[in-house]
Design an enzyme around this catalytic site. Structure first.
Site, PDB file in Angstrom:
ATOM      1  N   ARG A  66       5.932  -4.671   5.887  1.00 15.62           N
ATOM      2  CA  ARG A  66       6.835  -5.828   5.847  1.00 15.62           C
ATOM      3  C   ARG A  66       6.440  -6.895   6.856  1.00 15.62           C
ATOM      4  NH1 ARG A  66       9.777  -1.456   4.918  1.00 15.62           N
ATOM      5  NH2 ARG A  66      10.475  -1.275   7.067  1.00 15.62           N
ATOM      6  N   GLU A 103       9.843  10.041  15.520  1.00 21.54           N
ATOM      7  CA  GLU A 103      10.914  11.001  15.804  1.00 21.54           C
ATOM      8  C   GLU A 103      10.462  12.410  15.388  1.00 21.54           C
ATOM      9  OE1 GLU A 103      14.531   9.680  14.102  1.00 21.54           O
ATOM     10  OE2 GLU A 103      15.673  11.362  14.907  1.00 21.54           O
TER      11      GLU A 103
HETATM   12  P1  AMP Z   1      10.010   1.559  15.620  1.00 19.61           P
HETATM   13  O1  AMP Z   1       8.594   1.993  15.842  1.00 19.61           O
HETATM   14  O2  AMP Z   1      10.988   2.662  15.789  1.00 19.61           O
HETATM   15  O3  AMP Z   1      10.379   0.334  16.445  1.00 19.61           O
HETATM   16  O4  AMP Z   1      10.152   1.171  14.098  1.00 19.61           O
HETATM   17  C1  AMP Z   1       9.678  -0.025  13.669  1.00 19.61           C
HETATM   18  C2  AMP Z   1       9.062   0.063  12.303  1.00 19.61           C
HETATM   19  O5  AMP Z   1       9.819   0.865  11.415  1.00 19.61           O
HETATM   20  C3  AMP Z   1       9.017  -1.310  11.701  1.00 19.61           C
HETATM   21  O6  AMP Z   1       7.772  -1.443  11.013  1.00 19.61           O
HETATM   22  C4  AMP Z   1      10.199  -1.357  10.764  1.00 19.61           C
HETATM   23  O7  AMP Z   1       9.832  -2.015   9.565  1.00 19.61           O
HETATM   24  C5  AMP Z   1      10.569   0.077  10.511  1.00 19.61           C
HETATM   25  N1  AMP Z   1      11.990   0.392  10.726  1.00 19.61           N
HETATM   26  C6  AMP Z   1      12.482   1.198  11.699  1.00 19.61           C
HETATM   27  N2  AMP Z   1      13.802   1.315  11.596  1.00 19.61           N
HETATM   28  C7  AMP Z   1      14.170   0.550  10.549  1.00 19.61           C
HETATM   29  C8  AMP Z   1      15.436   0.240   9.940  1.00 19.61           C
HETATM   30  N3  AMP Z   1      16.597   0.752  10.388  1.00 19.61           N
HETATM   31  N4  AMP Z   1      15.437  -0.597   8.891  1.00 19.61           N
HETATM   32  C9  AMP Z   1      14.283  -1.126   8.423  1.00 19.61           C
HETATM   33  N5  AMP Z   1      13.083  -0.870   8.944  1.00 19.61           N
HETATM   34  C10 AMP Z   1      13.018  -0.040  10.010  1.00 19.61           C
END
Ligand code: AMP
Length: 178
Positions: A66, A103
């Site tokens: 995205r 996670e």
């Molecule tokens: P993080 O590494 O946990 O910051 O997760 C970020 C990545 O996961 C990004 O590429 C987001 O597109 C996706 N992502 C994580 N959580 C969500 C969520 N609740 N809704 C949509 N995309 C998410």
């Protein structure tokens, strides 16, 4: 371009929450209705390109998948080039890889090793900042390649997940913090 407050309202009203996707307990922020609305999408792209110009970005980096949808038009609007960070095995040339903890399990990002000239001022873009693990890995990868990561830009920040703690000292711009 409308004010940031107005653009934030557009994002809030055109994103939807999908519970338990992609797994139980996750509230997924779905940006597809926003992308489908030409006025809102255009305003968001203008907002993002404005940030790129403000910080003096030279090259825009999007995170699969995205992140690509937002970073590529914002880069075009700002008159800049675009570099993709991809999931493993997608890029055809010689790549650098950065792995990071999720996670449950592990994920990796790759970039072409010759995608960025050392010292280039880059901004990393993605749709959502959650735990910050993806963005931190992206920054590490880019810095290994010699880039100067001068900023990070997200449409939506899930503040309760504390992602900024993994990104100390970074210039982070989030249009909407939940
Ligand atoms: P993080 O590494 O946990 O910051 O997760 C970020 C990545 O996961 C990004 O590429 C987001 O597109 C996706 N992502 C994580 N959580 C969500 C969520 N609740 N809704 C949509 N995309 C998410």
């Amino acid at each position: 371009m409308s004010s940031p407050d107005k653009i934030r309202e557009l994002v809030q009203s055109h994103c939807r929450d999908i519970p338990d996707f992609p797994k139980p307990g996750v509230m997924f922020k779905d940006i597809t209705p926003l992308l489908a609305d030409s006025y809102s999408f255009g305003q968001v792209v203008e907002y993002l390109s404005d940030f790129l110009e403000r910080v003096g970005c030279e090259l825009v980096v999007g995170i699969e998948a995205r992140g690509f949808i937002l970073a590529a038009p914002a880069a075009f609007q700002a008159g800049l080039g675009f570099v993709p960070l991809r999931k493993p095995g997608k890029l055809p040339g010689v790549t650098l890889r950065e792995s990071y903890a999720l996670e449950y399990g592990e994920a990796s990002l790759e970039m072409h090793e010759d995608a960025i000239h050392p010292g280039t001022r880059v901004v990393i873009m993605d749709d959502v900042l959650a735990t910050g693990g993806t963005a931190a890995a992206a920054a590490d990868l880019l810095e290994r390649a010699g880039a100067k990561v001068i900023g990070m830009s997200f449409l939506i920040e899930l503040g309760f997940m504390g992602g900024r703690a993994k990104l100390p000292g970074r210039d982070i711009d989030c249009l909407w913090t939940v």
